[in-house]
Design a protein around this motif. Structure first.
Motif, PDB file in Angstrom:
ATOM      1  N   LEU A 202       0.830  -1.215   0.000  1.00 41.47           N
ATOM      2  CA  LEU A 202       0.000   0.000   0.000  1.00 41.47           C
ATOM      3  C   LEU A 202       0.868   1.270   0.000  1.00 41.47           C
ATOM      4  O   LEU A 202       0.426   2.330  -0.421  1.00 41.47           O
ATOM      5  CB  LEU A 202      -0.948   0.000   1.206  1.00 41.47           C
ATOM      6  N   GLU A 203       2.109   1.127   0.475  1.00 43.64           N
ATOM      7  CA  GLU A 203       3.057   2.258   0.490  1.00 43.64           C
ATOM      8  C   GLU A 203       3.791   2.390  -0.846  1.00 43.64           C
ATOM      9  O   GLU A 203       4.412   3.422  -1.112  1.00 43.64           O
ATOM     10  CB  GLU A 203       4.101   2.067   1.600  1.00 43.64           C
ATOM     11  N   ALA A 204       3.757   1.345  -1.643  1.00 47.74           N
ATOM     12  CA  ALA A 204       4.481   1.372  -2.931  1.00 47.74           C
ATOM     13  C   ALA A 204       3.789   2.344  -3.887  1.00 47.74           C
ATOM     14  O   ALA A 204       2.559   2.329  -4.006  1.00 47.74           O
ATOM     15  CB  ALA A 204       4.521  -0.030  -3.535  1.00 47.74           C
ATOM     16  N   GLU A 205       4.571   3.145  -4.580  1.00 46.52           N
ATOM     17  CA  GLU A 205       4.006   4.201  -5.422  1.00 46.52           C
ATOM     18  C   GLU A 205       3.040   3.676  -6.502  1.00 46.52           C
ATOM     19  O   GLU A 205       1.970   4.273  -6.683  1.00 46.52           O
ATOM     20  CB  GLU A 205       5.130   5.049  -6.038  1.00 46.52           C
ATOM     21  N   PRO A 206       3.350   2.566  -7.197  1.00 40.40           N
ATOM     22  CA  PRO A 206       2.402   2.112  -8.230  1.00 40.40           C
ATOM     23  C   PRO A 206       1.015   1.780  -7.656  1.00 40.40           C
ATOM     24  O   PRO A 206       0.003   2.061  -8.283  1.00 40.40           O
ATOM     25  CB  PRO A 206       3.070   0.850  -8.792  1.00 40.40           C
ATOM     26  N   ILE A 207       0.994   1.182  -6.464  1.00 33.52           N
ATOM     27  CA  ILE A 207      -0.292   0.826  -5.848  1.00 33.52           C
ATOM     28  C   ILE A 207      -0.970   2.087  -5.305  1.00 33.52           C
ATOM     29  O   ILE A 207      -2.176   2.293  -5.506  1.00 33.52           O
ATOM     30  CB  ILE A 207      -0.099  -0.212  -4.703  1.00 33.52           C
ATOM     31  N   ALA A 208      -0.179   2.917  -4.633  1.00 36.23           N
ATOM     32  CA  ALA A 208      -0.735   4.157  -4.058  1.00 36.23           C
ATOM     33  C   ALA A 208      -1.311   5.047  -5.165  1.00 36.23           C
ATOM     34  O   ALA A 208      -2.383   5.647  -4.995  1.00 36.23           O
ATOM     35  CB  ALA A 208       0.342   4.892  -3.270  1.00 36.23           C
ATOM     36  N   ALA A 209      -0.596   5.128  -6.282  1.00 40.64           N
ATOM     37  CA  ALA A 209      -1.065   5.970  -7.396  1.00 40.64           C
ATOM     38  C   ALA A 209      -2.379   5.434  -7.951  1.00 40.64           C
ATOM     39  O   ALA A 209      -3.292   6.208  -8.275  1.00 40.64           O
ATOM     40  CB  ALA A 209       0.003   6.014  -8.492  1.00 40.64           C
ATOM     41  N   TYR A 210      -2.475   4.112  -8.058  1.00 42.42           N
ATOM     42  CA  TYR A 210      -3.725   3.502  -8.544  1.00 42.42           C
ATOM     43  C   TYR A 210      -4.877   3.819  -7.580  1.00 42.42           C
ATOM     44  O   TYR A 210      -5.972   4.198  -8.027  1.00 42.42           O
ATOM     45  CB  TYR A 210      -3.560   1.987  -8.691  1.00 42.42           C
ATOM     46  N   LEU A 211      -4.625   3.670  -6.288  1.00 39.07           N
ATOM     47  CA  LEU A 211      -5.695   3.912  -5.307  1.00 39.07           C
ATOM     48  C   LEU A 211      -6.125   5.384  -5.304  1.00 39.07           C
ATOM     49  O   LEU A 211      -7.310   5.684  -5.151  1.00 39.07           O
ATOM     50  CB  LEU A 211      -5.254   3.461  -3.907  1.00 39.07           C
ATOM     51  N   ARG A 212      -5.160   6.285  -5.507  1.00 34.86           N
ATOM     52  CA  ARG A 212      -5.504   7.724  -5.602  1.00 34.86           C
ATOM     53  C   ARG A 212      -6.377   7.968  -6.846  1.00 34.86           C
ATOM     54  O   ARG A 212      -7.385   8.668  -6.777  1.00 34.86           O
ATOM     55  CB  ARG A 212      -4.233   8.579  -5.683  1.00 34.86           C
ATOM     56  N   ALA A 213      -5.961   7.375  -7.953  1.00 34.85           N
ATOM     57  CA  ALA A 213      -6.722   7.561  -9.205  1.00 34.85           C
ATOM     58  C   ALA A 213      -8.117   6.966  -9.091  1.00 34.85           C
ATOM     59  O   ALA A 213      -9.092   7.549  -9.575  1.00 34.85           O
ATOM     60  CB  ALA A 213      -5.960   6.912 -10.370  1.00 34.85           C
TER      61      ALA A 213
END
Lengths: 130, 136
Positions: free
Chosen positions: B33-44
């Motif tokens: 959840l801290e990894a940028e690819p996952i975090a970016a997806y969750l933000r989007a």
């Protein structure tokens, strides 16, 4: 280079540590141990490997005829007997059972991870017909 | 009382996993959840979910696609219906929220494939093949 490929390049050390811990925890389960043990036993079982080779060899030789649905009854029976010999072999049965248990464990892990991160954690590439 | 007791939620996944493995899976999930690819997806996804216009557009596009597919089988698709689908598809491709959502989802999926690959290498098995549900 696509965005997807760029993302593949970097997994941070912290996440690599978490991955190692996770893999070590799977490695320590009875299911994984049983799978490895059954795989070794199968590999070393002469009767089992011979039965598998005989079935695969017959299947390969009939491949085209099977596709054309042109296999004779005798050959169908022979292939079925060879298949039965594989799946009734104790080493094969133990391997398949261990594989089933490990699959259930890995799927439970993936289900938990998918739920927590809101994304499918394990997806077979090109594995779907849709 | 019995009825209430019977309705208690069950958590089969947590029940199946040994404690140590459950803890390791939870820790991995927290790290991811801290990894940028996952975090970016969750933000989007959060941005998309909070925008009714974009959601409506995706819903209409999906509906038209389903209708077109079923009509295609019978050869009943009209040019007007194709034009309508093209217009909606064009709108979706030009909607920044939708574009961000689709792009980050692809990046996150590629990242997770790498994570699965790492696990496979450590265990010496194809973890993805074991872990992915038998679908299709």
């Amino acid at each position: 280079m696509s965005h997807a490929n760029q993302a593949q390049a970097y997994i941070s050390p912290a996440i690599l540590d978490a991955i190692r811990e996770f893999a070590a925890a799977i490695d320590a389960t009875p299911q994984f141990e049983a799978f490895e043990e059954s795989a070794r036993a199968l590999h070393n079982d002469q009767a089992a490997t011979s039965a598998i080779h005989a079935y695969q060899s017959k299947q390969r030789s009939l491949q085209m005829m099977l596709m054309l649905n042109a296999v004779s009854e005798d050959e169908k029976n022979e292939l079925e007997q060879l298949r039965q010999a594989v799946f009734n072999n104790p080493a094969v049965m133990r391997y398949l059972q261990a594989q089933e248990h490990l699959t259930a464990l890995c799927q439970a892990c993936a289900a938990l991870l998918s739920e927590r991160i809101g994304l499918e954690f394990s997806v077979k590439r090109g594995g779907c017909c849709g | 009382m019995d009825a209430v007791a019977n309705e208690q939620p069950v958590n089969p996944v947590e029940d199946v996993l040994p404690k140590q493995l459950l803890a390791a899976a939870e820790a991995l999930a927290a790290s991811l959840l801290e990894a940028e690819p996952i975090a970016a997806y969750l933000r989007a996804k959060a941005c998309l979910d909070s925008n009714e216009e974009a959601l409506l557009l995706l819903e209409r596009l999906a509906t038209v696609q389903v209708e077109l597919r079923s009509k295609q089988i019978n050869g009943l698709v009209t040019q007007a219906e194709i034009d309508r689908w093209r217009a909606l598809d064009h709108q979706a491709r030009n909607n920044q929220l939708i574009v961000d959502y689709v792009t980050t989802q692809q990046i996150a999926a590629a990242y997770l494939a790498e994570v699965n690959q790492e696990i496979s290498q450590l265990l010496g098995i194809d973890f993805t093949a074991f872990a992915s549900s038998a679908g299709c």
